[in-house]
Structure formats: structure tokens, C-alpha cells
Design a protein around this motif. Structure first.
Motif, PDB file in Angstrom:
ATOM      1  N   GLN A 194       0.814  -1.205   0.000  1.00 22.95           N
ATOM      2  CA  GLN A 194       0.000   0.000   0.000  1.00 22.95           C
ATOM      3  C   GLN A 194       0.852   1.262   0.000  1.00 22.95           C
ATOM      4  OE1 GLN A 194      -2.632  -0.371   3.323  1.00 22.95           O
ATOM      5  NE2 GLN A 194      -4.043  -1.717   2.235  1.00 22.95           N
ATOM      6  N   LYS A 195       2.002   1.233   0.676  1.00 24.77           N
ATOM      7  CA  LYS A 195       2.873   2.401   0.700  1.00 24.77           C
ATOM      8  C   LYS A 195       3.480   2.664  -0.668  1.00 24.77           C
ATOM      9  CE  LYS A 195       4.151   2.369   5.554  1.00 24.77           C
ATOM     10  NZ  LYS A 195       5.224   2.174   6.516  1.00 24.77           N
ATOM     11  N   SER A 196       3.749   1.612  -1.443  1.00 21.11           N
ATOM     12  CA  SER A 196       4.368   1.793  -2.738  1.00 21.11           C
ATOM     13  C   SER A 196       3.345   2.118  -3.821  1.00 21.11           C
ATOM     14  CB  SER A 196       5.152   0.533  -3.133  1.00 21.11           C
ATOM     15  OG  SER A 196       4.268  -0.549  -3.353  1.00 21.11           O
ATOM     16  N   ALA A 197       2.063   2.038  -3.492  1.00 20.14           N
ATOM     17  CA  ALA A 197       1.023   2.297  -4.484  1.00 20.14           C
ATOM     18  C   ALA A 197       0.974   3.781  -4.821  1.00 20.14           C
ATOM     19  CB  ALA A 197      -0.323   1.832  -3.960  1.00 20.14           C
ATOM     20  N   ARG A 198       0.918   4.055  -6.111  1.00 14.40           N
ATOM     21  CA  ARG A 198       0.781   5.432  -6.565  1.00 14.40           C
ATOM     22  C   ARG A 198      -0.652   5.742  -6.968  1.00 14.40           C
ATOM     23  NH1 ARG A 198       4.982   6.618 -11.035  1.00 14.40           N
ATOM     24  NH2 ARG A 198       3.964   8.627 -10.880  1.00 14.40           N
ATOM     25  N   TYR A 199      -1.394   4.682  -7.356  1.00 11.95           N
ATOM     26  CA  TYR A 199      -2.780   4.840  -7.783  1.00 11.95           C
ATOM     27  C   TYR A 199      -3.637   3.792  -7.083  1.00 11.95           C
ATOM     28  CZ  TYR A 199      -0.295   7.310 -11.445  1.00 11.95           C
ATOM     29  OH  TYR A 199       0.530   8.157 -12.122  1.00 11.95           O
ATOM     30  N   ARG A 200      -4.848   4.183  -6.689  1.00  8.94           N
ATOM     31  CA  ARG A 200      -5.746   3.250  -5.994  1.00  8.94           C
ATOM     32  C   ARG A 200      -7.165   3.498  -6.460  1.00  8.94           C
ATOM     33  NH1 ARG A 200      -4.137   3.933  -0.989  1.00  8.94           N
ATOM     34  NH2 ARG A 200      -2.865   2.089  -1.062  1.00  8.94           N
ATOM     35  N   GLY A 244       2.841   2.045 -10.575  1.00  7.99           N
ATOM     36  CA  GLY A 244       3.357   2.855 -11.669  1.00  7.99           C
ATOM     37  C   GLY A 244       4.377   2.141 -12.525  1.00  7.99           C
ATOM     38  N   LYS A 245       4.694   0.891 -12.190  1.00  9.95           N
ATOM     39  CA  LYS A 245       5.676   0.123 -12.952  1.00  9.95           C
ATOM     40  C   LYS A 245       4.970  -0.950 -13.772  1.00  9.95           C
ATOM     41  CE  LYS A 245       8.992   0.750  -9.255  1.00  9.95           C
ATOM     42  NZ  LYS A 245       9.647   0.108  -8.136  1.00  9.95           N
TER      43      LYS A 245
END
Length: 108
Positions: free
Chosen positions: A38-44, A53-54
Motif C-alpha cells: 500500500q505504501k508503494s502504491a501510486r494509484y488506488r 506505476g511500474k
């Protein structure tokens, strides 16, 4: 929740976990992994789907953007909060048009 209910729930969960073979460390590792994700998520999305984002764009995001939705709409709080800090706070309590159609109409 009172303490007696809490302790009862903990005992119940421990019995169920022992029956299935799940250890407390397994649960802690799963929670830690989920938080890191969840911390690495850029979009939800509203359903909890995330993208860091990768790689290829997931189907839910591809469909939303092809329907006209912007990526900024799905951006996670940490990126959108930095944009809001520079804006001054507006006091709408004395707005004479609040609650009327004039408050929602945008000039063309």
C-alpha cells in the motif's frame, strides 16, 4: 468493545488459527507485506486495486482512463497532499450562493 469481548475474540481467533495451522508470525508477515504494498502504491481505485506505476497498466486503470477519467483522480493521498499545501484555506461559511445552483455552475 469492552476488554472481556476483546479477550474472547482473541481466544477464538487463536483457536481457529491453531486448527488451520496459521501462526501469529504468518499473520504479522502478511500484514507487513500488505502495508508495504500500500505504501508503494501510486494509484488506488475505490475497490482497493492498486498500481505502483511500474509495468503494464492494469485493466481497471486502462478502462477508467479510456472512459475519460484522469490518472490524477486515482492518485494516492501522498502525491495529492503536496499539491494542496500551497493553497490558502477558503472560508465558505459566508458564501451567499452556498447550496444554490450558482454554487455549482462553472463559468464558460
Amino acid at each position: 468493545m469492552d476488554e472481556q469481548k476483546r479477550q474472547s475474540m482473541i481466544a477464538y481467533l487463536r483457536r481457529k488459527m491453531a486448527k488451520v495451522g496459521i501462526k501469529v508470525g504468518d499473520v504479522a508477515a502478511a500484514i507487513s507485506e500488505e502495508r508495504a504494498c500500500q505504501k508503494s502504491a501510486r494509484y488506488r481505485s475505490a475497490f482497493g486495486d492498486t498500481r505502483d506505476g511500474k509495468g503494464d497498466m492494469p485493466q481497471w486503470l486502462r478502462q477508467a482512463t479510456s472512459a475519460g477519467q484522469s490518472l490524477a483522480h486515482f492518485a494516492v493521498e501522498k502525491s495529492s497532499m503536496s499539491n494542496r499545501r500551497g493553497r490558502p484555506a477558503i472560508d465558505w461559511s459566508r458564501d451567499p450562493f452556498a447550496g444554490t445552483r450558482l454554487a455549482t455552475v462553472r463559468p464558460t
